[in-house]
Write an enzyme that holds these catalytic residues in place. Structure first.
Site, mmCIF file in Angstrom:
data_model
loop_
_atom_site.group_PDB
_atom_site.id
_atom_site.type_symbol
_atom_site.label_atom_id
_atom_site.label_comp_id
_atom_site.label_asym_id
_atom_site.label_seq_id
_atom_site.Cartn_x
_atom_site.Cartn_y
_atom_site.Cartn_z
ATOM 1 C CG ASP A 136 24.163 36.658 89.274
ATOM 2 O OD1 ASP A 136 23.671 37.423 90.120
ATOM 3 O OD2 ASP A 136 25.281 36.836 88.741
ATOM 4 C CG HIS A 137 22.748 40.216 87.435
ATOM 5 N ND1 HIS A 137 22.468 41.487 87.894
ATOM 6 C CD2 HIS A 137 23.966 39.897 87.918
ATOM 7 C CE1 HIS A 137 23.484 41.914 88.617
ATOM 8 N NE2 HIS A 137 24.400 40.971 88.665
ATOM 9 N N GLY B 129 30.356 41.795 91.849
ATOM 10 C CA GLY B 129 31.648 42.263 91.351
ATOM 11 C C GLY B 129 32.804 41.877 92.254
ATOM 12 C CB VAL C 170 33.556 35.120 92.967
ATOM 13 C CG1 VAL C 170 34.887 35.007 92.217
ATOM 14 C CG2 VAL C 170 33.760 35.795 94.320
HETATM 15 P P1 13P Z 1 32.680 39.516 88.871
HETATM 16 O O1 13P Z 1 32.623 38.957 87.487
HETATM 17 O O2 13P Z 1 33.296 40.857 88.926
HETATM 18 O O3 13P Z 1 33.290 38.561 89.834
HETATM 19 O O4 13P Z 1 31.163 39.738 89.331
HETATM 20 C C1 13P Z 1 30.367 38.646 89.580
HETATM 21 C C2 13P Z 1 28.983 39.055 89.854
HETATM 22 O O5 13P Z 1 28.735 40.003 90.569
HETATM 23 C C3 13P Z 1 27.912 38.271 89.278
HETATM 24 O O6 13P Z 1 26.667 38.835 89.506
#
Ligand code: 13P
Length: 281
Positions: free
Chosen positions: A82-83, A207, A229
């Site tokens: 992720d990211h 998010g 999540v």
């Molecule tokens: P939250 O921490 O708000 O659940 O977001 C998770 C997210 O988007 C990870 O990339």
């Protein structure tokens, strides 16, 4: 059933109009909780970790656990970075066997974001892995830091980005933010509908923590096919462990260990049910 490419999961979700949960984990117990939830609900899932979290859970240690967990799962599981911020980390994740990576160039001018995303796509192709890109600014960073300012994705930018890169999944900003929302999230469903009718790529909502069940369902109805999540699961674990230690002066280690698994499992199972991926494995 086994480790799968994320693209495959998202195409199935697109055809049957449900959504795949992408659950962030930080250790073996959370991986076990996520897999237990997925297997019990017969749901495909995405197991993920963000680059910013690798300072806590080193990639060389967490990756083999995620990959082996996915490989032995009774349901399809994609393993996702992720990211991703640096091409080196993305390449390392691919070498270790991740079946999907995100390149987040959303803070860059669009041309540069496109250029770098294309480099990541070329890299991922060698490993048969999927790629998620991002366009627009999601409020706060993945670890909850930042000022929370978001920049709603423009339809023409999403279209240009997708036409030029051909990413397998596209994260957009519609008023969503990472971490704890300071006020109730106000998602821009009109913009979501405009984007999803103009491009056919599976859209991603980051998010997920703090969005209501109605918010999730409406997002899925209008084109979101992957929801991330993280914070909600981390907070559920902390809350549950806190309760455990307050309940007794003598908590043995393995009671604590099981508690972490159960707390992650409960939160992930709850989200799988809302996302509609229940029984889709
Ligand atoms: P939250 O921490 O708000 O659940 O977001 C998770 C997210 O988007 C990870 O990339």
């Amino acid at each position: 059933m086994a480790i799968v490419n994320m693209k495959e999961l998202l195409i199935n979700a697109q055809q049957e109009n449900y959504c795949i949960g992408a659950f962030s984990i930080a250790n073996m117990e959370m991986i076990m909780g996520a897999l237990k939830a997925a297997e019990e609900t017969r749901s495909p899932i995405i197991l993920q970790i963000a680059e910013v979290r690798l300072k806590y859970s080193p990639l060389s240690l967490i990756a083999p656990m995620m990959i082996e967990g996915a490989r032995h799962a009774e349901v399809p599981v994609a393993v996702h970075l992720d990211h991703g911020e640096s091409l080196d980390t993305i390449e390392e994740a691919l070498t270790l066997g991740f079946t999907s990576v995100m390149y987040d160039g959303s803070h860059l001018p669009i041309e540069e974001n496109i250029k770098n995303t294309k480099k990541v796509i070329a890299m991922a192709k060698k490993y048969g892995a999927a790629v998620e890109g991002e366009i627009g600014i999601i409020g706060k960073k993945e670890d909850g830091s930042g000022d929370g300012e978001s920049l709603i994705t423009r339809v023409e930018d999403a279209k240009k980005f997708y036409d030029e890169t051909g990413v397998d999944a596209l994260a957009i900003a519609i008023g969503n933010a990472h971490g704890v929302y300071t006020s109730a999230p106000n998602l821009n469903f009109t913009r979501l509908k405009e984007i999803s009718t103009s491009i056919k790529v599976p859209l991603v909502l980051h998010g997920g923590s703090g969005i209501t069940e109605e918010g999730f369902k409406e997002s899925i109805e209008y084109g979101i096919k992957k929801i991330n999540v993280a914070t909600a699961t981390f907070n559920s674990v902390v809350k549950s462990v806190d309760k455990l230690f307050k309940s007794s002066n003598t908590v043995d280690y393995f009671t604590y260990h099981n508690n972490v698994i159960e707390a992650a499992y409960e939160n992930i199972k709850k989200h799988i049910k809302i996302f509609g991926s229940y029984n889709k494995a």
